[in-house]
Design a protein around this motif. Structure first.
Motif, PDB file in Angstrom:
ATOM      1  N   ASP A  56      90.283 -42.270-104.194  1.00 26.04           N
ATOM      2  CA  ASP A  56      90.147 -41.416-105.361  1.00 26.04           C
ATOM      3  C   ASP A  56      88.716 -40.920-105.543  1.00 26.04           C
ATOM      4  OD1 ASP A  56      92.783 -41.961-105.740  1.00 26.04           O
ATOM      5  OD2 ASP A  56      92.528 -43.218-107.517  1.00 26.04           O
ATOM      6  N   ALA A  57      87.732 -41.706-105.106  1.00 32.85           N
ATOM      7  CA  ALA A  57      86.338 -41.283-105.195  1.00 32.85           C
ATOM      8  C   ALA A  57      85.915 -40.463-103.985  1.00 32.85           C
ATOM      9  CB  ALA A  57      85.432 -42.516-105.327  1.00 32.85           C
ATOM     10  N   LEU A  58      86.541 -40.728-102.856  1.00 34.11           N
ATOM     11  CA  LEU A  58      86.127 -40.102-101.607  1.00 34.11           C
ATOM     12  C   LEU A  58      86.517 -38.628-101.532  1.00 34.11           C
ATOM     13  CD1 LEU A  58      84.747 -40.565 -98.932  1.00 34.11           C
ATOM     14  CD2 LEU A  58      86.860 -41.563 -98.042  1.00 34.11           C
ATOM     15  N   VAL A  59      87.707 -38.289-102.027  1.00 33.29           N
ATOM     16  CA  VAL A  59      88.149 -36.896-101.946  1.00 33.29           C
ATOM     17  C   VAL A  59      87.177 -35.960-102.675  1.00 33.29           C
ATOM     18  CG1 VAL A  59      89.994 -35.266-102.463  1.00 33.29           C
ATOM     19  CG2 VAL A  59      90.556 -37.562-101.666  1.00 33.29           C
ATOM     20  N   PRO A  60      86.873 -36.186-103.958  1.00 33.26           N
ATOM     21  CA  PRO A  60      85.929 -35.276-104.609  1.00 33.26           C
ATOM     22  C   PRO A  60      84.526 -35.339-104.026  1.00 33.26           C
ATOM     23  CG  PRO A  60      86.503 -37.102-106.068  1.00 33.26           C
ATOM     24  CD  PRO A  60      87.438 -37.167-104.911  1.00 33.26           C
ATOM     25  N   VAL A  98      95.552 -37.353-107.928  1.00 33.53           N
ATOM     26  CA  VAL A  98      94.895 -37.154-106.632  1.00 33.53           C
ATOM     27  C   VAL A  98      95.941 -37.164-105.518  1.00 33.53           C
ATOM     28  CG1 VAL A  98      93.182 -38.068-105.025  1.00 33.53           C
ATOM     29  CG2 VAL A  98      92.834 -38.295-107.501  1.00 33.53           C
ATOM     30  N   PRO A  99      95.925 -36.171-104.616  1.00 31.74           N
ATOM     31  CA  PRO A  99      96.893 -36.165-103.504  1.00 31.74           C
ATOM     32  C   PRO A  99      96.739 -37.410-102.636  1.00 31.74           C
ATOM     33  CG  PRO A  99      95.686 -34.082-103.630  1.00 31.74           C
ATOM     34  CD  PRO A  99      95.014 -35.020-104.563  1.00 31.74           C
ATOM     35  N   THR A 100      97.826 -37.892-102.101  1.00 27.08           N
ATOM     36  CA  THR A 100      97.783 -39.035-101.202  1.00 27.08           C
ATOM     37  C   THR A 100      97.170 -38.621 -99.858  1.00 27.08           C
ATOM     38  OG1 THR A 100      99.953 -38.565-100.253  1.00 27.08           O
ATOM     39  CG2 THR A 100      99.887 -39.953-102.242  1.00 27.08           C
ATOM     40  N   PRO A 101      96.688 -39.578 -99.063  1.00 27.11           N
ATOM     41  CA  PRO A 101      96.195 -39.231 -97.723  1.00 27.11           C
ATOM     42  C   PRO A 101      97.250 -38.527 -96.887  1.00 27.11           C
ATOM     43  CG  PRO A 101      95.512 -41.453 -98.306  1.00 27.11           C
ATOM     44  CD  PRO A 101      96.455 -41.008 -99.374  1.00 27.11           C
ATOM     45  N   GLN A 102      98.486 -38.944 -97.001  1.00 21.38           N
ATOM     46  CA  GLN A 102      99.559 -38.312 -96.230  1.00 21.38           C
ATOM     47  C   GLN A 102      99.746 -36.853 -96.628  1.00 21.38           C
ATOM     48  OE1 GLN A 102      99.851 -41.215 -97.938  1.00 21.38           O
ATOM     49  NE2 GLN A 102      99.669 -42.591 -96.158  1.00 21.38           N
ATOM     50  N   ARG A 103      99.657 -36.585 -97.914  1.00 26.03           N
ATOM     51  CA  ARG A 103      99.810 -35.201 -98.390  1.00 26.03           C
ATOM     52  C   ARG A 103      98.636 -34.335 -97.942  1.00 26.03           C
ATOM     53  NH1 ARG A 103     100.898 -30.988 -98.635  1.00 26.03           N
ATOM     54  NH2 ARG A 103     101.680 -29.633-100.305  1.00 26.03           N
ATOM     55  N   VAL A 104      97.435 -34.911 -97.928  1.00 29.73           N
ATOM     56  CA  VAL A 104      96.265 -34.163 -97.457  1.00 29.73           C
ATOM     57  C   VAL A 104      96.406 -33.818 -95.981  1.00 29.73           C
ATOM     58  CG1 VAL A 104      93.799 -34.397 -96.925  1.00 29.73           C
ATOM     59  CG2 VAL A 104      94.644 -35.004 -99.195  1.00 29.73           C
ATOM     60  N   LEU A 105      96.889 -34.767 -95.180  1.00 28.50           N
ATOM     61  CA  LEU A 105      97.072 -34.509 -93.753  1.00 28.50           C
ATOM     62  C   LEU A 105      98.146 -33.462 -93.496  1.00 28.50           C
ATOM     63  CD1 LEU A 105      96.835 -38.160 -92.376  1.00 28.50           C
ATOM     64  CD2 LEU A 105      95.181 -36.309 -92.029  1.00 28.50           C
ATOM     65  N   ALA A 106      99.068 -33.280 -94.443  1.00 30.74           N
ATOM     66  CA  ALA A 106     100.146 -32.310 -94.270  1.00 30.74           C
ATOM     67  C   ALA A 106      99.739 -30.889 -94.658  1.00 30.74           C
ATOM     68  CB  ALA A 106     101.366 -32.730 -95.110  1.00 30.74           C
ATOM     69  N   ARG A 122      86.690 -29.703 -94.426  1.00 33.67           N
ATOM     70  CA  ARG A 122      88.102 -29.877 -94.082  1.00 33.67           C
ATOM     71  C   ARG A 122      88.265 -30.966 -93.028  1.00 33.67           C
ATOM     72  NH1 ARG A 122      90.762 -24.562 -91.754  1.00 33.67           N
ATOM     73  NH2 ARG A 122      89.596 -23.840 -93.561  1.00 33.67           N
ATOM     74  N   ARG A 123      87.426 -30.926 -91.985  1.00 40.88           N
ATOM     75  CA  ARG A 123      87.511 -31.935 -90.921  1.00 40.88           C
ATOM     76  C   ARG A 123      87.150 -33.322 -91.452  1.00 40.88           C
ATOM     77  NH1 ARG A 123      85.428 -27.438 -88.129  1.00 40.88           N
ATOM     78  NH2 ARG A 123      83.270 -28.110 -88.508  1.00 40.88           N
ATOM     79  N   ALA A 124      86.141 -33.395 -92.331  1.00 42.06           N
ATOM     80  CA  ALA A 124      85.761 -34.687 -92.904  1.00 42.06           C
ATOM     81  C   ALA A 124      86.885 -35.262 -93.755  1.00 42.06           C
ATOM     82  CB  ALA A 124      84.487 -34.537 -93.740  1.00 42.06           C
ATOM     83  N   LEU A 125      87.535 -34.407 -94.533  1.00 42.10           N
ATOM     84  CA  LEU A 125      88.611 -34.882 -95.404  1.00 42.10           C
ATOM     85  C   LEU A 125      89.799 -35.371 -94.585  1.00 42.10           C
ATOM     86  CD1 LEU A 125      89.200 -35.227 -98.365  1.00 42.10           C
ATOM     87  CD2 LEU A 125      90.131 -32.919 -98.431  1.00 42.10           C
ATOM     88  N   ARG A 126      90.119 -34.654 -93.523  1.00 44.92           N
ATOM     89  CA  ARG A 126      91.227 -35.092 -92.663  1.00 44.92           C
ATOM     90  C   ARG A 126      90.862 -36.393 -91.943  1.00 44.92           C
ATOM     91  NH1 ARG A 126      95.398 -31.842 -91.532  1.00 44.92           N
ATOM     92  NH2 ARG A 126      95.662 -32.874 -89.516  1.00 44.92           N
ATOM     93  N   ALA A 127      89.596 -36.536 -91.565  1.00 42.93           N
ATOM     94  CA  ALA A 127      89.172 -37.759 -90.865  1.00 42.93           C
ATOM     95  C   ALA A 127      89.305 -38.984 -91.769  1.00 42.93           C
ATOM     96  CB  ALA A 127      87.728 -37.616 -90.384  1.00 42.93           C
TER      97      ALA A 127
END
Length: 240
Positions: A56-60, A98-106, A122-127
């Motif tokens: 939750d802190a990492l995405v923003p 906050v979107p889940t990691p799975q939703r972000v990867l999709a 974008r690449r950092a968030l997917r990583a």
């Protein structure tokens, strides 16, 4: 207090930590510096809260990398609308979680482009989404350990790791090294001069162990150097 949704029970028990119940401001010693002493005495309500949630802190924090606050907030809002589920319970219309990691990867490249997110973030968030479960506090020993884990992920540097541990653990010492404005806030408040990141850390050294608390105090009542140039214009990556 009431909480809703599948995480309601956990959220309810976490509220004291969010509000800084585990913080110990009484252990802070201003060290005789007049400004820091005055700010510490004048803000007895200041507490460093801890969320206990890395994702939750990492995405923003990733979205805030190397852009203006306005641009980061705009992309964060667009991502929530795109991939965040509606908040449970009697929440205001339009509120998203906050979107889940799975939703972000999709999320597809075209959808990222519509959000206005550039390729590096974008690449950092997917990583980080790919290894999110290994970055939660339960898998880390302390602030330093979580920072080390975060910095092994491509696209996560010193600044982002520091921002995350401040929010996750309520760390009173970790400073956001590499922040565009912070070094000058600290330098101007403590000496009346601008400084660089190394200079900032040298100025904060007398408060080692509580350096982030000093930064928070200066954010509340310190001073910044005068602005002599135009503000940086946000870049709208949707039109690039």
């Amino acid at each position: 207090m009431a909480a809703w949704g599948p995480g309601g029970e956990r959220a309810g028990t976490a509220v004291p930590g969010w509000l800084g119940a585990a913080d110990r401001p009484e252990e802070f010693e201003p060290g005789g510096h007049p400004l820091v002493t005055r700010l510490h005495r004048g803000t007895p309500w200041l507490r460093l809260g801890r969320t206990g949630r890395t994702w939750d802190a990492l995405v923003p924090a990733v979205l805030e990398q190397k852009v203006t606050v306005i641009e980061a907030h705009r992309v964060w809002r667009a991502l929530l609308r795109l991939a965040g589920d509606p908040a449970p319970g009697p929440a205001p219309d339009g509120m998203r979680v906050v979107p889940t990691p799975q939703r972000v990867l999709a999320v597809t490249d075209w959808e990222w482009h519509r959000c206005g997110l550039d390729g590096a973030r974008r690449r950092a968030l997917r990583a980080v989404a790919g290894v999110a479960s290994r970055l939660e506090p339960e898998a880390a020993v302390d602030c330093a350990d979580l920072q080390r884990r975060l910095r092994t992920v491509p696209g996560i540097g010193v600044w982002t790791a520091a921002e995350v541990v401040q929010r996750v653990f309520g760390c009173p010492d970790t400073v956001s090294y590499g922040d565009y404005h912070l070094k000058n806030l600290v330098g101007w408040s403590l000496t009346g001069r601008r400084t660089d990141d190394d200079g900032m850390m040298a100025l904060l050294e007398p408060w080692r162990g509580q350096r982030q608390r000093v930064v928070r105090l200066l954010t509340l009542g310190g001073s910044r150097p005068p602005r002599r140039g135009p503000r940086t214009a946000p870049t709208n990556h949707r039109f690039i």
